[in-house]
Design a protein around this motif. Sequence first.
Motif, short mmCIF file in Angstrom:
data_model
loop_
_atom_site.label_atom_id
_atom_site.label_comp_id
_atom_site.label_asym_id
_atom_site.label_seq_id
_atom_site.Cartn_x
_atom_site.Cartn_y
_atom_site.Cartn_z
N VAL A 164 0.85 -1.19 0.00
CA VAL A 164 0.00 0.00 0.00
C VAL A 164 0.89 1.23 0.00
N ALA A 165 0.62 2.12 -0.94
CA ALA A 165 1.43 3.34 -1.06
C ALA A 165 0.54 4.55 -0.83
N THR A 166 1.01 5.46 -0.04
CA THR A 166 0.31 6.72 0.15
C THR A 166 1.09 7.81 -0.57
N LEU A 167 0.48 8.39 -1.57
CA LEU A 167 1.15 9.42 -2.37
C LEU A 167 0.80 10.79 -1.79
N THR A 168 1.80 11.55 -1.49
CA THR A 168 1.58 12.87 -0.90
C THR A 168 2.53 13.87 -1.54
N ALA A 169 2.41 15.12 -1.14
CA ALA A 169 3.34 16.14 -1.63
C ALA A 169 3.52 17.21 -0.57
N GLU A 170 4.65 17.81 -0.65
CA GLU A 170 4.97 18.89 0.28
C GLU A 170 4.01 20.06 0.06
N GLY A 171 3.46 20.55 1.12
CA GLY A 171 2.69 21.79 1.02
C GLY A 171 1.27 21.63 0.52
N THR A 172 0.80 20.41 0.35
CA THR A 172 -0.60 20.23 -0.05
C THR A 172 -1.26 19.23 0.89
N SER A 173 -2.56 19.31 0.97
CA SER A 173 -3.26 18.41 1.87
C SER A 173 -3.78 17.18 1.13
N GLY A 174 -3.77 17.22 -0.20
CA GLY A 174 -4.29 16.10 -0.97
C GLY A 174 -3.38 14.89 -0.90
N ALA A 175 -3.97 13.73 -1.01
CA ALA A 175 -3.20 12.49 -1.00
C ALA A 175 -3.96 11.42 -1.78
N MET A 176 -3.24 10.37 -2.11
CA MET A 176 -3.87 9.29 -2.86
C MET A 176 -3.36 7.96 -2.32
N LEU A 177 -4.26 7.01 -2.18
CA LEU A 177 -3.88 5.68 -1.70
C LEU A 177 -3.92 4.70 -2.86
N ILE A 178 -2.87 3.90 -2.95
CA ILE A 178 -2.76 2.92 -4.04
C ILE A 178 -2.33 1.59 -3.43
N VAL A 179 -2.95 0.52 -3.92
CA VAL A 179 -2.51 -0.82 -3.50
C VAL A 179 -1.98 -1.55 -4.73
N VAL A 180 -0.84 -2.20 -4.58
CA VAL A 180 -0.24 -2.96 -5.69
C VAL A 180 -0.02 -4.40 -5.22
N LEU A 181 -0.55 -5.34 -6.01
CA LEU A 181 -0.42 -6.75 -5.67
C LEU A 181 0.90 -7.31 -6.24
N PRO A 182 1.33 -8.45 -5.72
CA PRO A 182 2.61 -9.01 -6.21
C PRO A 182 2.63 -9.28 -7.71
N ASP A 183 1.45 -9.51 -8.33
CA ASP A 183 1.45 -9.76 -9.78
C ASP A 183 1.44 -8.47 -10.60
N GLY A 184 1.48 -7.33 -9.94
CA GLY A 184 1.53 -6.06 -10.65
C GLY A 184 0.19 -5.39 -10.84
#
Lengths: 261, 211
Positions: A164-184
């Motif tokens: 599970v990856a949480t994508l964020t950025a400096e200075g913003t409140s927005g974020a995105m959650l991504i899940v990646v399985l072993p098969d891609g």
Amino acid sequence: MTQHDDYTDIEELLGVYALDAADAPERHLVEQHLLVCEVCRVELSQHRTVLAALSADMEPAPDRIWARIAGTLDAQQPGPANIIPLKRVSGITGFKPLHWAAGVAAAMAVVLGGAVFTQANQINDLNIRVAAQEQEITALASVPAGNPLEQAVTVALDDPGAQVATLTAEGTSGAMLIVVLPDGTGYVYQSTLEQLPDGLTYQLWAVIDDRVISAGVLGNRPNIVPFHIDPEGLQGLVITREVSGGVAQSEAEPVVSWFSA
Amino acid sequence: MTLGDRNTGRPRFLSEGAAAMRPTELSTLGDAPLVTAIGRFSQEALGEAYRRHSGAVHGLARRLLRDDTLAEEITQEVFLRLWNDPEKFDAGRGSLRSFLLAHTHGRSIDLIRSESARRTREDKDARLAPGSGQDVEEEVWEMALADSIQEALSTLGEGERRPIELAYFGGHSYREVAEILGEPEGTVKSRIRSGLKRLRVSLDAAGVSNA
């Protein structure tokens, strides 16, 4: 008229809506209702499946149509065909995780044309914010059963090998959650990024073996979006803001990003 | 470039990863990963979608518009839209075929309802079946549909079948259908919906509703 009567009237319109036989104000009414009613979305989808079956037995389309489509795509081709390799980050394997992430991030900034990504001394702050945002997003997230994509996400999140990856950025409140399985197989499954105007889309990029590869366009208001990447060598995920349809190579600054530790 | 020699080429925009799958691999992909590959600029993936669905898309447009040139324009537009806005397809909401055909139908109806196309179409109606626009839809319907689908349609009563024919293949609004059939608008609306539901059950039973 009661709420129940309104709902019944809209339900009655679903058949004629599927046939494109409703008037403009009725179409608008149905479309507004579909935004909030899963039951009616399912019924409309069933009507459209029936109508598709009615059109299932047709003669092949002439090849000249494909020739025109291919010609249009060729004309749209934005420059060099291949993704430009990232500048190698030498000695990557010997780096401590935070230094490694900073190295890849710096290389990403070269390709994506931004200066956004990052200084090594920002990573600690970022990690703290990630934890806070992850908690916030998890609290917001609800994954109802019923929709196949939602079910797929639920299954993916239960997979012990999932990342599970949480994508964020400096200075913003927005974020995105991504899940990646072993098969891609991966899913964008939660986003607090702002809705983009029509004509723009979010685009997902995977950093794999120091190369930046488009993993798909997500639309202007991502909800659940499936994608597939080569899971071997996955180093990071980046979101950019692009014109609708996406681009082969981005010159935009990252909106949010994640790099594996 | 023809569909045939397209299959021997490399992807236009991306030479690596899943988007660079060979045609044989693409042919095994389901709708969602295929559209994902299209989203990653794989022209081969778009070609595979075209190979699978262009016959239905073009056939529907041709049947509705009765004009080869317009039908080809609509077909081109539908696949270019898939290329430009792949995220509009939601695999959770139905098959790629039904998504493409819904767009094909909607765009064709827009054209039919535009004045110039309406005139052309009405001219052709008049030539094909003087004095009876309804007969044309009937004729096209009978000619084009597979036995299994005609069988499913035969399970509908006239009251449900005719409004669906007139609206879907005739391009009429349900209010126009009501006028043609001399039925109240509410009745036509209800019969279209109930007819589609009944048709679904019949097509499911015949195993042909998974388009």
